[in-house]
Design an enzyme around this catalytic site. Sequence first.
Site, PDB file in Angstrom:
ATOM      1  CG  HIS A  98      -1.879  -1.174   1.209  1.00  0.00           C
ATOM      2  ND1 HIS A  98      -2.722  -1.421   0.160  1.00  0.00           N
ATOM      3  CD2 HIS A  98      -2.107  -2.158   2.106  1.00  0.00           C
ATOM      4  CE1 HIS A  98      -3.444  -2.486   0.403  1.00  0.00           C
ATOM      5  NE2 HIS A  98      -3.079  -2.970   1.580  1.00  0.00           N
TER       6      HIS A  98
HETATM    7  C1  LIG Z   1      -8.791  -0.988  -1.747  1.00  0.00           C
HETATM    8  C2  LIG Z   1      -7.918  -0.962  -0.516  1.00  0.00           C
HETATM    9  C3  LIG Z   1      -7.810  -2.105   0.263  1.00  0.00           C
HETATM   10  C4  LIG Z   1      -7.026  -2.119   1.404  1.00  0.00           C
HETATM   11  N1  LIG Z   1      -6.962  -3.246   2.172  1.00  0.00           N
HETATM   12  C5  LIG Z   1      -6.241  -3.231   3.300  1.00  0.00           C
HETATM   13  C6  LIG Z   1      -6.213  -4.371   4.164  1.00  0.00           C
HETATM   14  O1  LIG Z   1      -6.846  -5.389   3.905  1.00  0.00           O
HETATM   15  N2  LIG Z   1      -5.453  -4.320   5.280  1.00  0.00           N
HETATM   16  C7  LIG Z   1      -4.723  -3.203   5.611  1.00  0.00           C
HETATM   17  O2  LIG Z   1      -4.050  -3.200   6.641  1.00  0.00           O
HETATM   18  N3  LIG Z   1      -4.731  -2.116   4.822  1.00  0.00           N
HETATM   19  C8  LIG Z   1      -5.482  -2.089   3.693  1.00  0.00           C
HETATM   20  N4  LIG Z   1      -5.504  -0.974   2.892  1.00  0.00           N
HETATM   21  C9  LIG Z   1      -4.635   0.148   3.219  1.00  0.00           C
HETATM   22  C10 LIG Z   1      -5.150   1.023   4.355  1.00  0.00           C
HETATM   23  O3  LIG Z   1      -6.518   1.286   4.138  1.00  0.00           O
HETATM   24  C11 LIG Z   1      -4.327   2.328   4.362  1.00  0.00           C
HETATM   25  O4  LIG Z   1      -2.939   2.036   4.421  1.00  0.00           O
HETATM   26  C12 LIG Z   1      -4.676   3.181   5.567  1.00  0.00           C
HETATM   27  O5  LIG Z   1      -6.041   3.510   5.533  1.00  0.00           O
HETATM   28  C13 LIG Z   1      -3.852   4.451   5.530  1.00  0.00           C
HETATM   29  O6  LIG Z   1      -4.297   5.306   6.546  1.00  0.00           O
HETATM   30  P1  LIG Z   1      -4.090   6.865   6.401  1.00  0.00           P
HETATM   31  O7  LIG Z   1      -4.616   7.459   7.663  1.00  0.00           O
HETATM   32  O8  LIG Z   1      -2.676   7.143   6.025  1.00  0.00           O
HETATM   33  O9  LIG Z   1      -4.951   7.344   5.131  1.00  0.00           O
HETATM   34  P2  LIG Z   1      -6.525   7.227   4.891  1.00  0.00           P
HETATM   35  O10 LIG Z   1      -7.124   6.051   5.603  1.00  0.00           O
HETATM   36  O11 LIG Z   1      -6.698   7.352   3.408  1.00  0.00           O
HETATM   37  O12 LIG Z   1      -7.099   8.516   5.617  1.00  0.00           O
HETATM   38  C14 LIG Z   1      -7.004   9.811   5.037  1.00  0.00           C
HETATM   39  C15 LIG Z   1      -8.168  10.620   5.563  1.00  0.00           C
HETATM   40  O13 LIG Z   1      -7.957  11.995   5.259  1.00  0.00           O
HETATM   41  C16 LIG Z   1      -9.168  12.529   4.760  1.00  0.00           C
HETATM   42  N5  LIG Z   1      -8.803  13.672   3.935  1.00  0.00           N
HETATM   43  C17 LIG Z   1      -8.236  13.668   2.703  1.00  0.00           C
HETATM   44  N6  LIG Z   1      -8.034  14.911   2.286  1.00  0.00           N
HETATM   45  C18 LIG Z   1      -8.472  15.734   3.269  1.00  0.00           C
HETATM   46  C19 LIG Z   1      -8.510  17.152   3.419  1.00  0.00           C
HETATM   47  N7  LIG Z   1      -8.084  17.990   2.501  1.00  0.00           N
HETATM   48  N8  LIG Z   1      -9.010  17.640   4.576  1.00  0.00           N
HETATM   49  C20 LIG Z   1      -9.444  16.806   5.560  1.00  0.00           C
HETATM   50  N9  LIG Z   1      -9.418  15.442   5.457  1.00  0.00           N
HETATM   51  C21 LIG Z   1      -8.947  14.939   4.325  1.00  0.00           C
HETATM   52  C22 LIG Z   1      -9.802  11.390   3.999  1.00  0.00           C
HETATM   53  O14 LIG Z   1     -11.168  11.589   3.835  1.00  0.00           O
HETATM   54  C23 LIG Z   1      -9.490  10.209   4.899  1.00  0.00           C
HETATM   55  O15 LIG Z   1     -10.454  10.029   5.911  1.00  0.00           O
HETATM   56  C24 LIG Z   1      -6.300  -0.941   1.754  1.00  0.00           C
HETATM   57  C25 LIG Z   1      -6.409   0.213   0.958  1.00  0.00           C
HETATM   58  C26 LIG Z   1      -7.203   0.209  -0.163  1.00  0.00           C
HETATM   59  C27 LIG Z   1      -7.325   1.471  -0.990  1.00  0.00           C
END
Ligand SMILES: Cc1cc2nc3c(=O)[nH]c(=O)nc-3n(C[C@H](O)[C@H](O)[C@H](O)COP(=O)(O)OP(=O)(O)OC[C@H]3O[C@@H](n4cnc5c(N)ncnc54)[C@H](O)[C@@H]3O)c2cc1C
Length: 162
Positions: A98
Site C-alpha cells: 500500500h
Molecule cells: C482498496 C484498498 C484495500 C485495502 N486493504 C487493506 C487491508 O486489507 N489491510 C490493511 O491493513 N490495509 C489495507 N488498505 C490500506 C489502508 O486502508 C491504508 O494504508 C490506511 O487507511 C492508511 O491510513 P491513512 O490514515 O494514512 O490514510 P486514509 O485512511 O486514506 O485517511 C485519510 C483521511 O484523510 C481525509 N482527507 C483527505 N483529504 C483531506 C482534506 N483535505 N481535509 C481533511 N481530510 C482529508 C480522507 O477523507 C481520509 O479520511 C487498503 C487500501 C485500499 C485502498
Amino acid sequence: MPPLGIRMMASLELALSAGELKLTSTDPDEQPFLDYRYFQQEEDLRRLREAVRLCVSLGEHERFNDIIESRIEPTDEELASDEDLDTYMIREVTTGQHISGTCKMGPDSDDMAVVNQYGRVRGIQNLRIVDASIMPDCIRANTNVTTMMIAERVSDFIKDGK
Ligand SMILES: Cc1cc2nc3c(=O)[nH]c(=O)nc-3n(C[C@H](O)[C@H](O)[C@H](O)COP(=O)(O)OP(=O)(O)OC[C@H]3O[C@@H](n4cnc5c(N)ncnc54)[C@H](O)[C@@H]3O)c2cc1C
C-alpha cells in the site's frame, strides 16, 4: 478468460529498490506522477528469482501430483536462464504494497525526512503528520492497523506535550 488453476505468489518484502512520487500540480486533485522503479537493484531480482524457482519446485513436489496437471507459467523457456526469468518477472511483476512513506519520519541528519519522531513537520511549528505517509519504509505488515498504532502513539506524544 485465463485458465483456472492453482496460483502461487512470491512476494518480495523489504525490496531495496525505491520508487518516486512527484507532485505534478499545486492542485491536490491532480494525480501525482508515480514511478515504482521495480528491480532497480540487482539484489531484488536475485531474491525474487530464488523465490519463483522455489515456487516452481514446490509445485513439482509429488504431493501436488493429484491436483496439478501441468505448469502454465512460467514456461520452461522462461525458466531456462536467469536472463529469461528476469524478462518474465519484469513483465509480470506488480506491487501489493500500500502506498506509504511519502513524507517519512527520520532524524535531523536525514535530508529526506519530513517529520521527526513525534510526527512534527520539520521547519514548521504546530504541524504534525500522523498517517501512513510517515512510515520510513514499506512495512511488511498490513498498513491499516499500523497506521492506527502510529496515531495512538502520536496522540500520547501530544498529551505529553512532546
Ligand atoms: C482498496 C484498498 C484495500 C485495502 N486493504 C487493506 C487491508 O486489507 N489491510 C490493511 O491493513 N490495509 C489495507 N488498505 C490500506 C489502508 O486502508 C491504508 O494504508 C490506511 O487507511 C492508511 O491510513 P491513512 O490514515 O494514512 O490514510 P486514509 O485512511 O486514506 O485517511 C485519510 C483521511 O484523510 C481525509 N482527507 C483527505 N483529504 C483531506 C482534506 N483535505 N481535509 C481533511 N481530510 C482529508 C480522507 O477523507 C481520509 O479520511 C487498503 C487500501 C485500499 C485502498
